[in-house]
Design an enzyme around this catalytic site. Sequence first.
Site: not given
Length: 159
Positions: A26, A87, A96-98, A125, A132
Amino acid sequence: MSLAIRAAQPGDAGLILDFIKALAEYEKLSHEVVASADDLERDLFGVEPKVFCEIAEWAGKPVGFALWFYTYSTFQGRHGIWLEDLYVDPSMRGKGIGKALLVHLAQRCVQENLGRFEWWVLDWNEPSITFYKSQGGVMQDEWTKVRIDGAALAKLGAA
C-alpha cells in the site's frame, strides 16, 4: 460488531509478516521488506521482547495489527509508545478497527502514565492523515526524519 483486540502470540509471526507486506505494498515500499517470520518470532516472543504487537480480529478472523515499542522523552522524563505500523485489511476499513487499535494503545499510555503516543504517516497518505487528525493527532511538520542504514551505518559504526 464483533471486534476483539488481543496481544500477538507465538505462532502469529507469519500473520504479522503478511500484514507488514500488505502495508508495504500500500505504501509502495515492498522493496524495503526484508524481515522474515523468524525475525518477528524472535523479536516479539523472545526472552526479553522489545517490540510488541496487537492483533485486531473481526468475527474471530485477523483483520489488522498494530506493532509498537516503548520510547523515552528526555523533555518529559517519561516513556511513551511509538506505533511502528498500523494496518487494517482494506475490505474491513470503515468499521472502526483502526480507531479501536489506536484507542487500545492510548489506553495503555494512560494506564501506564506514559507521556506520548507517536508515529509517522507518509505525507501523500491523505486518508490516513485525515483519520489521524480526526482522532486528535497533530502533524509535526517541523521535524525531519533522519536515517542511517546499510553501508553508511557500517561506516559510521566502524569510525
